[in-house]
Design a protein around this motif. Structure first.
Motif, short mmCIF file in Angstrom:
data_model
loop_
_atom_site.label_atom_id
_atom_site.label_comp_id
_atom_site.label_asym_id
_atom_site.label_seq_id
_atom_site.Cartn_x
_atom_site.Cartn_y
_atom_site.Cartn_z
N UNK A 32 16.67 -2.20 -9.77
CA UNK A 32 15.47 -2.28 -10.22
C UNK A 32 14.32 -2.62 -9.13
N UNK A 33 13.84 -1.94 -8.83
CA UNK A 33 12.13 -2.80 -8.37
C UNK A 33 12.54 -2.63 -6.79
N UNK A 34 13.63 -2.78 -6.47
CA UNK A 34 13.16 -2.51 -4.89
C UNK A 34 12.34 -1.71 -4.28
N UNK A 35 12.87 0.06 -5.09
CA UNK A 35 11.33 0.33 -4.26
C UNK A 35 10.55 0.30 -4.32
N UNK A 36 9.78 -0.48 -4.93
CA UNK A 36 8.79 -1.41 -4.51
C UNK A 36 8.42 -2.35 -3.61
N UNK A 37 9.22 -3.11 -2.95
CA UNK A 37 9.06 -3.86 -1.53
C UNK A 37 9.23 -2.90 -0.71
N UNK A 38 9.89 -1.33 -0.65
CA UNK A 38 10.72 -0.77 0.37
C UNK A 38 8.91 -0.26 1.11
N UNK A 39 8.48 0.91 -0.22
CA UNK A 39 6.75 0.69 -0.09
C UNK A 39 6.02 -0.22 0.50
N UNK A 40 6.26 -1.06 -0.09
CA UNK A 40 5.17 -1.89 0.81
C UNK A 40 5.06 -2.32 2.37
N UNK A 41 6.44 -2.74 2.53
CA UNK A 41 6.88 -2.57 3.93
C UNK A 41 6.32 -1.14 4.59
N UNK A 42 6.49 -0.26 4.26
CA UNK A 42 6.25 1.09 4.48
C UNK A 42 4.63 0.94 4.83
N UNK A 43 3.74 0.86 3.82
CA UNK A 43 2.37 1.38 3.55
C UNK A 43 1.89 0.22 4.76
N UNK A 44 2.23 -0.79 4.55
CA UNK A 44 1.57 -2.01 5.40
C UNK A 44 2.36 -2.40 7.26
N UNK A 45 3.20 -1.27 7.17
CA UNK A 45 3.53 -1.62 8.72
C UNK A 45 4.08 -2.50 8.84
N UNK A 46 5.18 -3.52 8.08
CA UNK A 46 5.16 -4.46 8.49
C UNK A 46 6.73 -4.71 9.49
N UNK A 47 7.34 -3.56 9.83
CA UNK A 47 8.58 -3.37 10.74
C UNK A 47 7.65 -3.63 12.19
N UNK A 48 6.76 -2.93 11.94
CA UNK A 48 5.61 -2.73 13.48
C UNK A 48 4.91 -3.83 13.68
N UNK A 49 4.85 -4.67 12.88
CA UNK A 49 3.98 -6.34 13.09
C UNK A 49 5.37 -6.97 13.20
N UNK A 50 6.21 -7.02 13.05
CA UNK A 50 7.56 -8.16 14.02
C UNK A 50 7.56 -7.72 15.24
N UNK A 51 8.18 -6.48 15.22
CA UNK A 51 8.08 -5.69 16.24
C UNK A 51 7.18 -6.07 18.18
#
Length: 267
Positions: A32-51
């Motif tokens: 429970x609460x994992x969606x909070x982290x997933x939402x943060x990743x999406x909103x801040x485009x963190x995967x694009x940053x790492x790419x």
């Protein structure tokens, strides 16, 4: 059929993923609460940053740089039903490093020390295992672990700790799936066992090192395994080589490996 996947094998994740690895992945997803982290990743485009960070700081391996590596990945992608091969980067490292990371845009990072010393058979098998890891959600788990270390404090109270322990448990159990994927690629138990030892000794002595004795000792101490694995999880250690060898040995000699191999030729 490809140059490296000469038998034309076709595999889906249910055929090879180790049950302990699957349970670990499911446990992470169910927190429970994992969606909070997933939402943060999406909103801040963190995967694009790492790419962007990878493109800016590491050498990307393309077909022009190494047609052999790209050819192996293309064959592995066909074998595991992955539509597009991940980006591959080279990192100067004195450790034996092969890392898969990323959710929607997975990438593989190869350490120079490993790449300079590995033979083609284990190179093919290990790269294939990274593609298999995409299907087994290993890239997603690795990326969650990376991000948790940066923003864990933003999660609801207790979620960061629960997620941290679940991911550490996954890190230990994923090795079982990796070892199975290596064996399915090379179809040689001796080579797959040697791959477990990669980086632990010079190649010149690897062929003279066996895991039979430590695996036997591991079985004899099996009554302690549960407690030892809890300590290992908390310490964020990888799975013991003896345990990996034993799991792969049992999978191979039980006949289950051969059933999966036969099934892979009929898909």
């Amino acid at each position: 059929m490809g140059k490296y996947n000469q038998n034309g094998k076709r595999l889906n994740v249910a055929m090879f993923q180790h049950p302990a690895d699957k349970r670990s992945v499911d446990a992470v997803v169910a927190i429970p609460g994992l969606n909070t982290l997933l939402d943060y990743i999406s909103k801040n485009s963190l995967e694009r940053v790492y790419s962007f960070e990878n493109d800016s700081s590491r050498l990307r391996i393309t077909d022009r740089v190494s047609p052999k590596i790209i050819g192996m990945l293309e064959d592995a992608a066909q074998m595991y039903g992955v539509s597009q091969i991940p980006k591959v980067y080279l990192e100067r490292s004195y450790q034996y490093m092969v890392d898969l990371n990323g959710m929607s845009d997975p990438h593989i990072i190869l350490g120079t020390e490993w790449l300079e010393n590995v033979d083609d058979q284990i190179l093919w098998a290990t790269l294939s295992a990274q593609i298999a890891g995409i299907q087994a959600k290993h890239g997603t788990m690795e990326f969650l672990e990376t991000i948790l270390g940066l923003v864990g404090g933003l999660l609801p109270f207790g979620v960061d700790t629960a997620l941290d322990l679940a991911l550490k448990d996954w890190r230990r159990n994923r090795a079982y799936t990796v070892d199975r994927a290596v064996l399915l690629a090379c179809e040689d138990f001796g080579v797959a066992a040697k791959a477990i030892l990669e980086g632990e000794a010079p190649n010149s002595v690897l062929d003279r090192i066996g895991l039979d004795k430590p695996a036997k000792e591991f079985v004899e101490r099996n009554g302690l395994e549960g407690g030892l694995q809890k300590v290992q999880t908390v310490m964020n250690k990888g799975q013991w080589m003896a345990s990996r060898y034993l799991e792969l040995y049992n999978w191979y000699y039980s006949g289950e490996y051969f059933d999966v191999l036969e099934g892979s030729l009929n898909l």
